[in-house]
Write a protein that holds these residues in place. Structure first.
Motif, PDB file in Angstrom:
ATOM      1  N   GLY A 295       0.824  -1.203   0.000  1.00 20.38           N
ATOM      2  CA  GLY A 295       0.000   0.000   0.000  1.00 20.38           C
ATOM      3  C   GLY A 295       0.854   1.247   0.000  1.00 20.38           C
ATOM      4  O   GLY A 295       2.060   1.192  -0.209  1.00 20.38           O
ATOM      5  N   GLU A 296       0.203   2.387   0.200  1.00 21.63           N
ATOM      6  CA  GLU A 296       0.903   3.672   0.244  1.00 21.63           C
ATOM      7  C   GLU A 296       0.673   4.333   1.590  1.00 21.63           C
ATOM      8  O   GLU A 296      -0.318   4.083   2.256  1.00 21.63           O
ATOM      9  CB  GLU A 296       0.387   4.603  -0.856  1.00 21.63           C
ATOM     10  CG  GLU A 296       0.841   4.233  -2.240  1.00 21.63           C
ATOM     11  CD  GLU A 296       0.532   5.331  -3.254  1.00 21.63           C
ATOM     12  OE1 GLU A 296       0.333   6.493  -2.858  1.00 21.63           O
ATOM     13  OE2 GLU A 296       0.503   5.005  -4.441  1.00 21.63           O
ATOM     14  N   CYS A 297       1.603   5.220   1.942  1.00 18.94           N
ATOM     15  CA  CYS A 297       1.471   6.033   3.147  1.00 18.94           C
ATOM     16  C   CYS A 297       1.432   7.498   2.738  1.00 18.94           C
ATOM     17  O   CYS A 297       2.159   7.914   1.827  1.00 18.94           O
ATOM     18  CB  CYS A 297       2.661   5.795   4.079  1.00 18.94           C
ATOM     19  SG  CYS A 297       2.307   4.677   5.415  1.00 18.94           S
ATOM     20  N   PRO A 298       0.611   8.304   3.400  1.00 19.36           N
ATOM     21  CA  PRO A 298       0.511   9.725   3.065  1.00 19.36           C
ATOM     22  C   PRO A 298       1.643  10.546   3.686  1.00 19.36           C
ATOM     23  O   PRO A 298       1.473  11.166   4.729  1.00 19.36           O
ATOM     24  CB  PRO A 298      -0.847  10.124   3.642  1.00 19.36           C
ATOM     25  CG  PRO A 298      -1.025   9.200   4.800  1.00 19.36           C
ATOM     26  CD  PRO A 298      -0.373   7.905   4.411  1.00 19.36           C
ATOM     27  N   VAL A 299       2.804  10.522   3.053  1.00 16.27           N
ATOM     28  CA  VAL A 299       3.958  11.295   3.519  1.00 16.27           C
ATOM     29  C   VAL A 299       4.237  12.375   2.483  1.00 16.27           C
ATOM     30  O   VAL A 299       4.520  12.078   1.329  1.00 16.27           O
ATOM     31  CB  VAL A 299       5.201  10.384   3.704  1.00 16.27           C
ATOM     32  CG1 VAL A 299       6.393  11.201   4.136  1.00 16.27           C
ATOM     33  CG2 VAL A 299       4.916   9.282   4.701  1.00 16.27           C
ATOM     34  N   ASP A 300       4.134  13.648   2.892  1.00 19.42           N
ATOM     35  CA  ASP A 300       4.349  14.741   1.949  1.00 19.42           C
ATOM     36  C   ASP A 300       5.178  15.819   2.618  1.00 19.42           C
ATOM     37  O   ASP A 300       4.757  16.371   3.639  1.00 19.42           O
ATOM     38  CB  ASP A 300       2.993  15.306   1.494  1.00 19.42           C
ATOM     39  CG  ASP A 300       3.133  16.290   0.355  1.00 19.42           C
ATOM     40  OD1 ASP A 300       4.009  16.073  -0.502  1.00 19.42           O
ATOM     41  OD2 ASP A 300       2.360  17.272   0.332  1.00 19.42           O
ATOM     42  N   PRO A 301       6.330  16.165   2.149  1.00 20.72           N
ATOM     43  CA  PRO A 301       7.045  15.544   1.033  1.00 20.72           C
ATOM     44  C   PRO A 301       7.626  14.183   1.437  1.00 20.72           C
ATOM     45  O   PRO A 301       7.858  13.928   2.624  1.00 20.72           O
ATOM     46  CB  PRO A 301       8.162  16.534   0.719  1.00 20.72           C
ATOM     47  CG  PRO A 301       8.434  17.206   2.023  1.00 20.72           C
ATOM     48  CD  PRO A 301       7.093  17.257   2.746  1.00 20.72           C
TER      49      PRO A 301
ATOM     50  N   GLU B 279       9.188   6.374  -4.120  1.00 22.89           N
ATOM     51  CA  GLU B 279       9.335   5.974  -5.510  1.00 22.89           C
ATOM     52  C   GLU B 279       8.639   6.980  -6.423  1.00 22.89           C
ATOM     53  O   GLU B 279       7.592   7.525  -6.084  1.00 22.89           O
ATOM     54  CB  GLU B 279       8.765   4.576  -5.725  1.00 22.89           C
ATOM     55  CG  GLU B 279       9.515   3.520  -4.945  1.00 22.89           C
ATOM     56  CD  GLU B 279       8.921   2.134  -5.099  1.00 22.89           C
ATOM     57  OE1 GLU B 279       7.761   2.013  -5.537  1.00 22.89           O
ATOM     58  OE2 GLU B 279       9.629   1.169  -4.780  1.00 22.89           O
ATOM     59  N   GLN B 280       9.244   7.197  -7.582  1.00 17.49           N
ATOM     60  CA  GLN B 280       8.712   8.129  -8.571  1.00 17.49           C
ATOM     61  C   GLN B 280       7.464   7.534  -9.215  1.00 17.49           C
ATOM     62  O   GLN B 280       7.475   6.407  -9.688  1.00 17.49           O
ATOM     63  CB  GLN B 280       9.766   8.395  -9.651  1.00 17.49           C
ATOM     64  CG  GLN B 280       9.437   9.526 -10.585  1.00 17.49           C
ATOM     65  CD  GLN B 280       9.618  10.887  -9.934  1.00 17.49           C
ATOM     66  OE1 GLN B 280      10.473  11.054  -9.074  1.00 17.49           O
ATOM     67  NE2 GLN B 280       8.833  11.836 -10.342  1.00 17.49           N
ATOM     68  N   GLU B 281       6.381   8.294  -9.205  1.00 19.79           N
ATOM     69  CA  GLU B 281       5.143   7.887  -9.852  1.00 19.79           C
ATOM     70  C   GLU B 281       4.680   9.082 -10.669  1.00 19.79           C
ATOM     71  O   GLU B 281       4.236  10.078 -10.124  1.00 19.79           O
ATOM     72  CB  GLU B 281       4.111   7.497  -8.797  1.00 19.79           C
ATOM     73  CG  GLU B 281       2.946   6.719  -9.339  1.00 19.79           C
ATOM     74  CD  GLU B 281       2.057   6.208  -8.232  1.00 19.79           C
ATOM     75  OE1 GLU B 281       0.934   6.735  -8.122  1.00 19.79           O
ATOM     76  OE2 GLU B 281       2.483   5.304  -7.492  1.00 19.79           O
ATOM     77  N   SER B 282       4.815   8.995 -11.973  1.00 17.12           N
ATOM     78  CA  SER B 282       4.621  10.085 -12.928  1.00 17.12           C
ATOM     79  C   SER B 282       5.559  11.242 -12.547  1.00 17.12           C
ATOM     80  O   SER B 282       6.755  11.112 -12.650  1.00 17.12           O
ATOM     81  CB  SER B 282       3.158  10.495 -13.063  1.00 17.12           C
ATOM     82  OG  SER B 282       2.668  11.048 -11.862  1.00 17.12           O
ATOM     83  N   THR B 283       5.048  12.354 -12.049  1.00 19.64           N
ATOM     84  CA  THR B 283       5.922  13.488 -11.720  1.00 19.64           C
ATOM     85  C   THR B 283       6.117  13.670 -10.213  1.00 19.64           C
ATOM     86  O   THR B 283       6.790  14.602  -9.796  1.00 19.64           O
ATOM     87  CB  THR B 283       5.341  14.790 -12.303  1.00 19.64           C
ATOM     88  OG1 THR B 283       4.046  14.992 -11.746  1.00 19.64           O
ATOM     89  CG2 THR B 283       5.267  14.720 -13.818  1.00 19.64           C
ATOM     90  N   GLU B 284       5.507  12.806  -9.407  1.00 24.50           N
ATOM     91  CA  GLU B 284       5.575  12.971  -7.955  1.00 24.50           C
ATOM     92  C   GLU B 284       6.239  11.774  -7.285  1.00 24.50           C
ATOM     93  O   GLU B 284       6.242  10.674  -7.816  1.00 24.50           O
ATOM     94  CB  GLU B 284       4.159  13.111  -7.397  1.00 24.50           C
ATOM     95  CG  GLU B 284       3.378  14.282  -7.933  1.00 24.50           C
ATOM     96  CD  GLU B 284       1.942  14.268  -7.434  1.00 24.50           C
ATOM     97  OE1 GLU B 284       1.470  13.206  -6.991  1.00 24.50           O
ATOM     98  OE2 GLU B 284       1.304  15.330  -7.488  1.00 24.50           O
ATOM     99  N   LEU B 285       6.779  12.038  -6.077  1.00 29.27           N
ATOM    100  CA  LEU B 285       7.315  10.958  -5.252  1.00 29.27           C
ATOM    101  C   LEU B 285       6.209  10.467  -4.321  1.00 29.27           C
ATOM    102  O   LEU B 285       5.530  11.268  -3.680  1.00 29.27           O
ATOM    103  CB  LEU B 285       8.497  11.448  -4.408  1.00 29.27           C
ATOM    104  CG  LEU B 285       9.844  11.542  -5.087  1.00 29.27           C
ATOM    105  CD1 LEU B 285      10.871  12.131  -4.126  1.00 29.27           C
ATOM    106  CD2 LEU B 285      10.309  10.186  -5.547  1.00 29.27           C
ATOM    107  N   HIS B 286       6.021   9.150  -4.275  1.00 31.51           N
ATOM    108  CA  HIS B 286       5.027   8.545  -3.404  1.00 31.51           C
ATOM    109  C   HIS B 286       5.719   7.574  -2.458  1.00 31.51           C
ATOM    110  O   HIS B 286       6.696   6.925  -2.821  1.00 31.51           O
ATOM    111  CB  HIS B 286       3.974   7.773  -4.220  1.00 31.51           C
ATOM    112  CG  HIS B 286       3.054   8.659  -4.982  1.00 31.51           C
ATOM    113  ND1 HIS B 286       1.780   8.941  -4.555  1.00 31.51           N
ATOM    114  CD2 HIS B 286       3.221   9.344  -6.146  1.00 31.51           C
ATOM    115  CE1 HIS B 286       1.205   9.736  -5.423  1.00 31.51           C
ATOM    116  NE2 HIS B 286       2.055   9.996  -6.403  1.00 31.51           N
TER     117      HIS B 286
END
Length: 78
Positions: free
Chosen positions: A37-43, A66-73
């Motif tokens: 899954g993903e975690c909401p970490v920004d940045p 990890e890079q996902e399109s233009t953003e880091l997730h």
């Protein structure tokens, strides 16, 4: 003859119990390839990502930015 067989069986069971209790299979199984899954970490920062994944999915999880399109997730993997 029966005493020898009982002794060998007891020793084998004891060794298996020791192996399982030291968590050696769990340590070798941590490959960080299976997406959880993903975690909401920004940045997305590696230390915060890893900490968030461990809190959300357990201590056997790795967190990577990890890079996902233009953003880091922050992706959590096992």
């Amino acid at each position: 003859m029966a005493k020898i067989q009982n002794s060998v069986c007891f020793t084998a069971v004891l060794l298996i119990l020791i192996l399982v209790s030291t968590e050696i299979p769990k340590i070798e199984g941590k490959t960080c390839k299976l997406f959880r899954g993903e975690c909401p970490v920004d940045p997305c920062e590696p230390a915060k990502c890893d900490e968030c994944c461990k809190a959300a999915f357990g201590k056997q999880i790795c967190g990577k930015c990890e890079q996902e399109s233009t953003e880091l997730h922050c992706h959590c993997r096992r």
